[in-house]
Scaffold this active site. Structure first.
Site, PDB file in Angstrom:
ATOM      1  N   HIS A  70       6.423  46.013  78.928  1.00  0.00           N
ATOM      2  CA  HIS A  70       6.854  44.723  79.487  1.00  0.00           C
ATOM      3  C   HIS A  70       7.924  44.100  78.587  1.00  0.00           C
ATOM      4  O   HIS A  70       7.830  44.211  77.353  1.00  0.00           O
ATOM      5  CB  HIS A  70       5.632  43.796  79.539  1.00  0.00           C
ATOM      6  CG  HIS A  70       5.609  42.929  80.743  1.00  0.00           C
ATOM      7  ND1 HIS A  70       6.492  41.897  80.910  1.00  0.00           N
ATOM      8  CD2 HIS A  70       4.814  42.936  81.844  1.00  0.00           C
ATOM      9  CE1 HIS A  70       6.206  41.287  82.057  1.00  0.00           C
ATOM     10  NE2 HIS A  70       5.219  41.891  82.645  1.00  0.00           N
ATOM     11  N   GLY A 114       2.660  48.063  79.030  1.00  0.00           N
ATOM     12  CA  GLY A 114       2.723  48.176  80.489  1.00  0.00           C
ATOM     13  C   GLY A 114       3.398  49.450  80.952  1.00  0.00           C
ATOM     14  O   GLY A 114       3.138  49.944  82.044  1.00  0.00           O
ATOM     15  N   TYR A 144      -4.827  41.804  79.531  1.00  0.00           N
ATOM     16  CA  TYR A 144      -4.351  42.687  80.605  1.00  0.00           C
ATOM     17  C   TYR A 144      -5.077  42.342  81.904  1.00  0.00           C
ATOM     18  O   TYR A 144      -6.212  41.864  81.901  1.00  0.00           O
ATOM     19  CB  TYR A 144      -4.556  44.147  80.229  1.00  0.00           C
ATOM     20  CG  TYR A 144      -3.435  45.021  80.744  1.00  0.00           C
ATOM     21  CD1 TYR A 144      -2.164  44.922  80.180  1.00  0.00           C
ATOM     22  CD2 TYR A 144      -3.611  45.890  81.792  1.00  0.00           C
ATOM     23  CE1 TYR A 144      -1.115  45.698  80.660  1.00  0.00           C
ATOM     24  CE2 TYR A 144      -2.575  46.675  82.275  1.00  0.00           C
ATOM     25  CZ  TYR A 144      -1.314  46.566  81.702  1.00  0.00           C
ATOM     26  OH  TYR A 144      -0.277  47.322  82.187  1.00  0.00           O
TER      27      TYR A 144
HETATM   28  O1  YXS Z   1      16.175  42.681  67.610  1.00  0.00           O
HETATM   29  P1  YXS Z   1      16.915  43.185  68.821  1.00  0.00           P
HETATM   30  O2  YXS Z   1      17.583  42.122  69.629  1.00  0.00           O
HETATM   31  O3  YXS Z   1      17.787  44.370  68.479  1.00  0.00           O
HETATM   32  O4  YXS Z   1      15.786  43.772  69.833  1.00  0.00           O
HETATM   33  C1  YXS Z   1      14.943  44.805  69.394  1.00  0.00           C
HETATM   34  C2  YXS Z   1      13.557  44.510  69.923  1.00  0.00           C
HETATM   35  O5  YXS Z   1      13.206  43.153  69.855  1.00  0.00           O
HETATM   36  C3  YXS Z   1      13.714  44.925  71.354  1.00  0.00           C
HETATM   37  N1  YXS Z   1      12.420  45.233  71.982  1.00  0.00           N
HETATM   38  C4  YXS Z   1      11.917  44.590  73.036  1.00  0.00           C
HETATM   39  N2  YXS Z   1      12.397  43.544  73.748  1.00  0.00           N
HETATM   40  C5  YXS Z   1      11.612  43.106  74.770  1.00  0.00           C
HETATM   41  N3  YXS Z   1      10.417  43.646  75.100  1.00  0.00           N
HETATM   42  C6  YXS Z   1       9.923  44.692  74.398  1.00  0.00           C
HETATM   43  N4  YXS Z   1       8.759  45.223  74.760  1.00  0.00           N
HETATM   44  C7  YXS Z   1      10.678  45.207  73.309  1.00  0.00           C
HETATM   45  N5  YXS Z   1      10.490  46.197  72.385  1.00  0.00           N
HETATM   46  C8  YXS Z   1      11.566  46.185  71.595  1.00  0.00           C
HETATM   47  O6  YXS Z   1      14.510  46.095  71.337  1.00  0.00           O
HETATM   48  C9  YXS Z   1      15.367  46.050  70.172  1.00  0.00           C
HETATM   49  C10 YXS Z   1      15.150  47.320  69.393  1.00  0.00           C
HETATM   50  O7  YXS Z   1      13.799  47.259  68.934  1.00  0.00           O
HETATM   51  P2  YXS Z   1      13.425  47.852  67.483  1.00  0.00           P
HETATM   52  O8  YXS Z   1      14.446  47.409  66.493  1.00  0.00           O
HETATM   53  O9  YXS Z   1      12.006  47.515  67.232  1.00  0.00           O
HETATM   54  O10 YXS Z   1      13.609  49.404  67.744  1.00  0.00           O
HETATM   55  P3  YXS Z   1      12.796  50.593  67.041  1.00  0.00           P
HETATM   56  O11 YXS Z   1      13.446  51.844  67.518  1.00  0.00           O
HETATM   57  O12 YXS Z   1      12.670  50.317  65.597  1.00  0.00           O
HETATM   58  O13 YXS Z   1      11.324  50.494  67.639  1.00  0.00           O
HETATM   59  C11 YXS Z   1      11.134  50.747  69.009  1.00  0.00           C
HETATM   60  C12 YXS Z   1       9.698  50.311  69.372  1.00  0.00           C
HETATM   61  C13 YXS Z   1       9.522  50.428  70.886  1.00  0.00           C
HETATM   62  C14 YXS Z   1       8.666  51.183  68.616  1.00  0.00           C
HETATM   63  C15 YXS Z   1       9.531  48.840  68.915  1.00  0.00           C
HETATM   64  O14 YXS Z   1      10.614  48.081  69.439  1.00  0.00           O
HETATM   65  C16 YXS Z   1       8.243  48.237  69.411  1.00  0.00           C
HETATM   66  O15 YXS Z   1       7.167  48.466  68.838  1.00  0.00           O
HETATM   67  N6  YXS Z   1       8.373  47.450  70.514  1.00  0.00           N
HETATM   68  C17 YXS Z   1       7.188  46.747  71.080  1.00  0.00           C
HETATM   69  C18 YXS Z   1       6.311  47.708  71.871  1.00  0.00           C
HETATM   70  C19 YXS Z   1       5.190  46.905  72.513  1.00  0.00           C
HETATM   71  O16 YXS Z   1       4.303  46.362  71.814  1.00  0.00           O
HETATM   72  N7  YXS Z   1       5.245  46.780  73.791  1.00  0.00           N
HETATM   73  C20 YXS Z   1       4.271  45.987  74.604  1.00  0.00           C
HETATM   74  C21 YXS Z   1       5.046  44.901  75.377  1.00  0.00           C
HETATM   75  S1  YXS Z   1       3.915  43.799  76.187  1.00  0.00           S
HETATM   76  C22 YXS Z   1       3.274  44.781  77.466  1.00  0.00           C
HETATM   77  O17 YXS Z   1       3.784  45.825  77.794  1.00  0.00           O
HETATM   78  C23 YXS Z   1       2.045  44.290  78.131  1.00  0.00           C
HETATM   79  C24 YXS Z   1       2.106  42.846  78.472  1.00  0.00           C
HETATM   80  S2  YXS Z   1       0.609  44.662  77.190  1.00  0.00           S
HETATM   81  O18 YXS Z   1       0.996  44.370  75.788  1.00  0.00           O
HETATM   82  O19 YXS Z   1      -0.440  43.775  77.610  1.00  0.00           O
HETATM   83  O20 YXS Z   1       0.368  45.992  77.365  1.00  0.00           O
END
Ligand code: YXS
Length: 265
Positions: A70, A114, A144
């Site tokens: 998400h 998500g 969730y």
């Molecule tokens: O700082 P900038 O502007 O460059 O942006 C960064 C991150 O903030 C952004 N970004 C996201 N933006 C919106 N939504 C996201 N889910 C998201 N994830 C990342 O992308 C830019 C690059 O991220 P960065 O620097 O962390 O890249 P990386 O290669 O070091 O790491 C990639 C990830 C995916 C491992 C890392 O970004 C990460 O852990 N992202 C969050 C993953 C996560 O927790 N997703 C759950 C989202 S909430 C959801 O899906 C449901 C509601 S639930 O949680 O209930 O399941």
């Protein structure tokens, strides 16, 4: 054929030999924003019979992140339920489940939150050996929603689901393959062949019967009697979460790029 849009498409749609290839292309992490989901939904509307007998959803070849889940920036922090019926992710999961052709998820890289549900709501999952899947609600303080939990319950056993939910740690595709959550796990270099083998078999079977069997399984797997009291209890529990300081902290910590400090209230 890219989905019609006035700017770079976030989802590419190519249809060849009865197979629609939908490629997520929203750098840097294919966050499931409203825009991306709308384009995926539009592509799925295009990718239908009679020209299509199987759909493949994938990220760009070589992606390190299949999807970061998400778009956190689109999660409400004003006390509103963050995951309601009309949430874009909910809509596209329902569209995958009700699409008349088998939908295959072709996964490389890491899958988060998500996006795990999106992948697991596909009919068949083919993943590279080094891909990972992380269920992240507890990492962000997000409650969730019920249909999402049901979708995960349909494809994995309870102990594995609880380990993934309570730790929010990524789990490797091989372990999910052993547990029947992922159909096929192969080295990334063999991913395209593994998917082609499946689509080759699917397009040679009856699209009519496949449509009927898929809908039969969808209706039967959703046949869960839930009393109004049970529904209200779950909603009350979820409200406790999205009304909590922990939820605010989870979102704030993500945006501030720091570990969250949850206090359980
Ligand atoms: O700082 P900038 O502007 O460059 O942006 C960064 C991150 O903030 C952004 N970004 C996201 N933006 C919106 N939504 C996201 N889910 C998201 N994830 C990342 O992308 C830019 C690059 O991220 P960065 O620097 O962390 O890249 P990386 O290669 O070091 O790491 C990639 C990830 C995916 C491992 C890392 O970004 C990460 O852990 N992202 C969050 C993953 C996560 O927790 N997703 C759950 C989202 S909430 C959801 O899906 C449901 C509601 S639930 O949680 O209930 O399941």
């Amino acid at each position: 054929m890219a989905v019609e849009s006035s700017r770079k498409s976030l989802v590419r749609c190519e249809i060849t030999d009865d197979v629609a290839w939908l490629t997520l292309d929203s750098p840097p992490v294919n966050a499931l924003s409203m825009e991306l989901i709308d384009e995926l939904a539009a592509a799925m509307d295009v990718a239908r019979p009679p020209d299509v007998r199987a759909v493949v959803i994938r990220a760009m070849p070589g992606s390190k992140v299949f999807s970061a889940g998400h778009d956190v920036n689109e999660l409400p922090v004003n006390g509103r339920d963050p995951l309601t019926y009309n949430d874009p992710l909910r809509k596209v999961v329902r569209q995958i489940e009700s699409h008349p052709s088998p939908v295959i998820a072709m996964v490389e890289g890491s899958v988060w939150g998500g996006a795990c549900e999106l992948v697991l709501s596909c009919d068949i999952v083919v993943a590279s050996t080094d891909s990972t899947f992380a269920l992240t609600p507890s990492r962000l303080g997000v409650p969730y929603n019920m249909s999402g939990m049901l979708n995960i319950l349909k494809v994995a056993d309870m102990h594995l689901i609880k380990e993934m939910l309570f730790t929010a740690r990524p789990i490797g595709a091989p372990r999910l393959g052993v547990n029947g959550v992922v159909n096929v796990v192969v080295p990334s270099g063999e991913l395209a062949d593994a998917v082609a083998s499946l689509t080759g078999a699917i397009v040679s079977t009856s699209p009519l019967v496949n449509r009927i069997l898929k809908e039969e399984l969808r209706v039967l797997s959703n046949a869960h009697p839930l009393t109004p009291e049970a529904h209200e209890r779950i909603q009350a529990l979820r409200r406790e979460a999205y009304d909590s300081d922990d939820y605010q902290e989870g979102i704030r910590a993500f945006k501030e790029k720091r570990p969250p400090v949850f206090r359980g209230s």
